[in-house]
Scaffold this motif. Structure first.
Motif, mmCIF file in Angstrom:
data_model
loop_
_atom_site.group_PDB
_atom_site.id
_atom_site.type_symbol
_atom_site.label_atom_id
_atom_site.label_comp_id
_atom_site.label_asym_id
_atom_site.label_seq_id
_atom_site.Cartn_x
_atom_site.Cartn_y
_atom_site.Cartn_z
ATOM 1 N N ASP A 230 41.608 -51.581 -11.014
ATOM 2 C CA ASP A 230 40.761 -51.098 -9.919
ATOM 3 C C ASP A 230 41.407 -49.954 -9.135
ATOM 4 O OD1 ASP A 230 42.711 -52.831 -8.795
ATOM 5 O OD2 ASP A 230 41.443 -53.193 -7.054
ATOM 6 N N LEU A 231 42.710 -49.767 -9.324
ATOM 7 C CA LEU A 231 43.394 -48.670 -8.638
ATOM 8 C C LEU A 231 42.870 -47.318 -9.098
ATOM 9 C CD1 LEU A 231 45.662 -47.694 -6.753
ATOM 10 C CD2 LEU A 231 47.248 -47.938 -8.687
ATOM 11 N N ARG A 232 42.453 -47.237 -10.342
ATOM 12 C CA ARG A 232 41.925 -45.971 -10.894
ATOM 13 C C ARG A 232 40.749 -45.457 -10.072
ATOM 14 N NH1 ARG A 232 37.660 -46.085 -14.614
ATOM 15 N NH2 ARG A 232 37.259 -44.084 -15.641
ATOM 16 N N GLU A 233 39.756 -46.282 -9.863
ATOM 17 C CA GLU A 233 38.576 -45.866 -9.108
ATOM 18 C C GLU A 233 38.906 -45.687 -7.632
ATOM 19 O OE1 GLU A 233 34.774 -44.534 -8.580
ATOM 20 O OE2 GLU A 233 35.794 -44.996 -10.481
ATOM 21 N N GLU A 234 39.750 -46.562 -7.125
ATOM 22 C CA GLU A 234 40.135 -46.504 -5.719
ATOM 23 C C GLU A 234 40.815 -45.178 -5.383
ATOM 24 O OE1 GLU A 234 43.613 -48.783 -3.317
ATOM 25 O OE2 GLU A 234 42.132 -50.082 -4.295
ATOM 26 N N LEU A 235 41.744 -44.744 -6.221
ATOM 27 C CA LEU A 235 42.455 -43.492 -5.975
ATOM 28 C C LEU A 235 41.541 -42.289 -6.089
ATOM 29 C CD1 LEU A 235 45.881 -43.971 -7.791
ATOM 30 C CD2 LEU A 235 45.548 -43.438 -5.369
ATOM 31 N N GLN A 236 40.706 -42.275 -7.127
ATOM 32 C CA GLN A 236 39.882 -41.094 -7.363
ATOM 33 C C GLN A 236 38.723 -41.013 -6.380
ATOM 34 O OE1 GLN A 236 40.578 -39.532 -11.738
ATOM 35 N NE2 GLN A 236 39.470 -41.461 -11.823
ATOM 36 N N THR A 237 38.384 -42.122 -5.768
ATOM 37 C CA THR A 237 37.414 -42.085 -4.680
ATOM 38 C C THR A 237 38.055 -41.511 -3.422
ATOM 39 O OG1 THR A 237 36.196 -43.985 -5.555
ATOM 40 C CG2 THR A 237 35.912 -43.486 -3.210
ATOM 41 N N LYS A 238 39.293 -41.884 -3.180
ATOM 42 C CA LYS A 238 39.992 -41.439 -1.972
ATOM 43 C C LYS A 238 40.534 -40.014 -2.095
ATOM 44 C CE LYS A 238 43.847 -42.645 1.082
ATOM 45 N NZ LYS A 238 44.916 -43.640 1.381
ATOM 46 N N LEU A 239 41.137 -39.694 -3.248
ATOM 47 C CA LEU A 239 41.839 -38.420 -3.409
ATOM 48 C C LEU A 239 41.065 -37.392 -4.225
ATOM 49 C CD1 LEU A 239 45.429 -39.769 -4.264
ATOM 50 C CD2 LEU A 239 44.415 -39.308 -2.021
ATOM 51 N N GLY A 240 39.934 -37.793 -4.791
ATOM 52 C CA GLY A 240 39.225 -36.918 -5.719
ATOM 53 C C GLY A 240 39.725 -37.163 -7.132
ATOM 54 N N ARG A 241 38.992 -36.695 -8.111
ATOM 55 C CA ARG A 241 39.381 -36.901 -9.504
ATOM 56 C C ARG A 241 40.738 -36.269 -9.771
ATOM 57 N NH1 ARG A 241 37.086 -38.726 -14.076
ATOM 58 N NH2 ARG A 241 35.107 -39.104 -13.024
ATOM 59 N N PHE A 242 41.543 -36.946 -10.566
ATOM 60 C CA PHE A 242 42.870 -36.417 -10.866
ATOM 61 C C PHE A 242 42.744 -35.012 -11.461
ATOM 62 C CE2 PHE A 242 46.292 -35.853 -14.061
ATOM 63 C CZ PHE A 242 47.330 -35.675 -13.162
ATOM 64 N N PRO A 243 43.480 -34.026 -10.921
ATOM 65 C CA PRO A 243 43.348 -32.635 -11.390
ATOM 66 C C PRO A 243 44.090 -32.389 -12.700
ATOM 67 C CG PRO A 243 44.965 -32.750 -9.623
ATOM 68 C CD PRO A 243 44.385 -34.136 -9.761
ATOM 69 N N LEU A 244 43.543 -32.931 -13.774
ATOM 70 C CA LEU A 244 44.190 -32.868 -15.088
ATOM 71 C C LEU A 244 44.499 -31.440 -15.516
ATOM 72 C CD1 LEU A 244 44.991 -34.437 -17.746
ATOM 73 C CD2 LEU A 244 42.695 -33.821 -18.560
ATOM 74 N N PHE A 245 43.561 -30.521 -15.265
ATOM 75 C CA PHE A 245 43.750 -29.147 -15.731
ATOM 76 C C PHE A 245 44.748 -28.375 -14.876
ATOM 77 C CE2 PHE A 245 39.301 -30.271 -17.022
ATOM 78 C CZ PHE A 245 39.634 -30.537 -18.337
ATOM 79 N N ASN A 246 45.162 -28.987 -13.756
ATOM 80 C CA ASN A 246 46.268 -28.436 -12.967
ATOM 81 C C ASN A 246 47.590 -29.139 -13.287
ATOM 82 O OD1 ASN A 246 43.810 -28.519 -10.513
ATOM 83 N ND2 ASN A 246 44.601 -26.590 -11.293
ATOM 84 N N PHE A 247 47.516 -30.172 -14.135
ATOM 85 C CA PHE A 247 48.700 -30.918 -14.543
ATOM 86 C C PHE A 247 49.383 -30.244 -15.733
ATOM 87 C CE2 PHE A 247 50.752 -34.473 -16.876
ATOM 88 C CZ PHE A 247 51.555 -34.985 -15.864
ATOM 89 N N TRP A 248 48.584 -29.648 -16.611
ATOM 90 C CA TRP A 248 49.102 -28.914 -17.757
ATOM 91 C C TRP A 248 48.054 -27.919 -18.210
ATOM 92 C CZ3 TRP A 248 53.388 -27.420 -19.640
ATOM 93 C CH2 TRP A 248 53.459 -26.884 -20.924
ATOM 94 N N GLY A 249 48.506 -26.791 -18.744
ATOM 95 C CA GLY A 249 47.599 -25.771 -19.232
ATOM 96 C C GLY A 249 47.707 -24.496 -18.409
ATOM 97 N N PRO A 250 46.887 -23.503 -18.697
ATOM 98 C CA PRO A 250 46.967 -22.223 -17.987
ATOM 99 C C PRO A 250 46.748 -22.343 -16.480
ATOM 100 C CG PRO A 250 45.621 -22.008 -19.968
ATOM 101 C CD PRO A 250 45.892 -23.468 -19.785
#
Length: 458
Positions: free
Chosen positions: A143-163
């Motif tokens: 349940d931490l997955r939904e809890e975090l992404q509700t509070k902080l926004g979706r994890f910024p995957l494309f800012n984690f790796w890539g151009p």
């Protein structure tokens, strides 16, 4: 009684980088002690982290790189996430033996799925059948997955790796660490902040972009340290490796192919590495290449080819790997270490026109080796934002669109790592106790320092 402790891993941080651009980290370093870490070979993320958390050498924990060749399936497996791949007792498990009340939150350190840690978060995109990649995370408890992404926004995957890699991913991770502290109050927190690594690989050390990245990570990491210490948490800062300026690539698989040792498979006009059908091939991992040789009769010739290749510094056979505590059942017959400034590409094709389609995309699992060019947008595309935006629009409209924006020009890369560097330009360990200022200790010693900070009286 265990004392609340946090280990903040700032990728690429060295003592020589702590200065005017990092006032918060400089203040922390002055108030604590700083030791130099002697990293394993290769000095890369997965190997270094496994050594820190188990206190074991690669020969014992089995993580010989960020990826390796699985002989039974004849497949190269890179950036896998199951914690069960790591052999040996983890530091939080050792701590629990001393005091069962110890809990651990492992946030974005690698091999972070199906772990014995109480809390874990790691990148886990959703791969759609139509080719879309949706940012997401794997979390424990679920349940931490939904809890975090509700509070902080979706994890910024494309800012984690890539151009588009940026400080946004490290900022999100730092905020998730604060959330987990408030919700779970873990005894031990492990927090991974990757931002500095991007600029050092993309632009190189000593550049204006590297200075900007130092200022950005100093604000995120420094603020996190201040908040943790204000809550009576003992803080340890570590790094996995230091980076050096890149002077040029070494195309090891092309050389093995030209020598008749590596085989490719034609797939719709593209050359794909056929590891199971090759007599010898390399799994490229920054400044180290794992050269797997199928038959013992080809070993001497393969070694001769590797030793004669410009850019190769060391060629370690099984005996040399055993002596250096690098050999296990996942290891290659030959381990190559590049010369200073050089690094290995995975490219098996001889003509860019025959590169597979995934070569021009961010595809960390399909590529049979590490590809730092994924940090760039191909300059040949002209306007990068327009090129990327057009492809994103096609995806949003429901069309299958290949994000083929990654260049094949390995000379664009300006920073690299993997060779074990010790000293002011190598990885570090900063803590208020458990170490002597200025000493050099093996990376395996990090585990004991963590235990010391958890259980020492002060």
């Amino acid at each position: 009684m265990p004392h609340r402790t946090a280990v903040i891993l700032i990728v690429g941080l060295t003592e020589s980088l702590i200065g005017d651009d990092t006032p918060k980290l400089r203040a922390f370093r002055k108030s604590a002690r700083c030791a130099h870490l002697d990293p394993p070979t290769p000095a890369v993320t997965c190997t270094s982290q496994a050594s820190m958390l188990t206190g074991l050498e690669p020969s014992d924990h089995g993580i010989i790189g960020n990826g390796w060749y699985d002989r039974e399936s004849a497949e190269i497996r890179f950036w896998r996430q199951s914690n069960r791949l790591v052999r040996g007792e983890r530091v939080w498990e050792t701590a629990r033996h001393r005091d069962p009340s110890v809990t651990c939150a492992k946030l974005f350190w690698w091999f972070n799925m199906h772990s014995s840690a109480d809390v874990s978060i790691t990148p886990r995109p959703i791969y759609k059948a139509d080719g879309r990649k949706t940012p997401d995370v794997y979390a424990e408890p679920p349940d931490l997955r939904e809890e975090l992404q509700t509070k902080l926004g979706r994890f910024p995957l494309f800012n984690f790796w890539g151009p588009a890699a940026s400080i946004e991913s490290s900022r999100w991770i730092a905020r998730s660490a604060e959330h987990c502290r408030d919700r779970f109050d873990p005894t031990l927190s492990l927090v991974y902040l990757p931002h500095l690594d991007y600029a050092l690989q993309k632009y190189g050390p000593g550049t204006p972009e590297a200075s900007a990245a130092l200022r950005a990570i100093d604000e995120v990491a420094g603020s996190l340290i201040e908040r943790l210490e204000a809550g009576d948490t003992r803080v340890i800062v570590v790094s996995e490796y230091g980076l050096e300026s890149a002077t040029g690539p070494v195309h090891i698989n092309r050389v093995l192919r030209e020598a008749g040792l590596l085989r490719v498979r034609d797939e719709d006009g593209a050359d794909l590495l056929d590891p199971g059908g090759s007599r010898a091939f390399a799994v490229a991992d920054h400044q180290v290449a794992h050269v797997y040789v199928r038959d013992v009769d080809d070993l001497a010739r393969t070694r001769q080819v590797c030793e004669s290749l410009d850019g190769v510094d060391l060629v370690l056979d099984q005996a040399a790997q055993r002596e250096a505590k690098l050999w296990c059942d996942r290891s290659a017959e030959l381990l190559l270490v590049a010369q200073t400034g050089r690094w290995f590409t995975y490219y098996p094709w001889l003509d860019d026109a025959r590169a597979p389609d995934f070569a021009r995309t961010v595809e960390i699992h399909r590529k049979p080796g590490y590809d730092p060019c994924e940090l760039f947008v191909d300059p040949a595309l002209g306007n990068p934002k327009l090129a990327v935006g057009r492809r994103l629009l096609m995806k949003k409209l429901g069309f299958r669109a290949l994000m083929d924006v990654i260049p094949l020009d390995a000379t664009l890369v300006r920073g690299t790592h993997g060779r074990p560097v010790v000293g002011a330009d190598g990885p570090l360990l900063i803590a208020r106790g458990g170490i002597t200022d200025g000493e050099t200790v093996p990376m395996t010693a990090v585990r004991d320092v963590i235990l010391s900070r958890l259980f020492s009286a002060r």
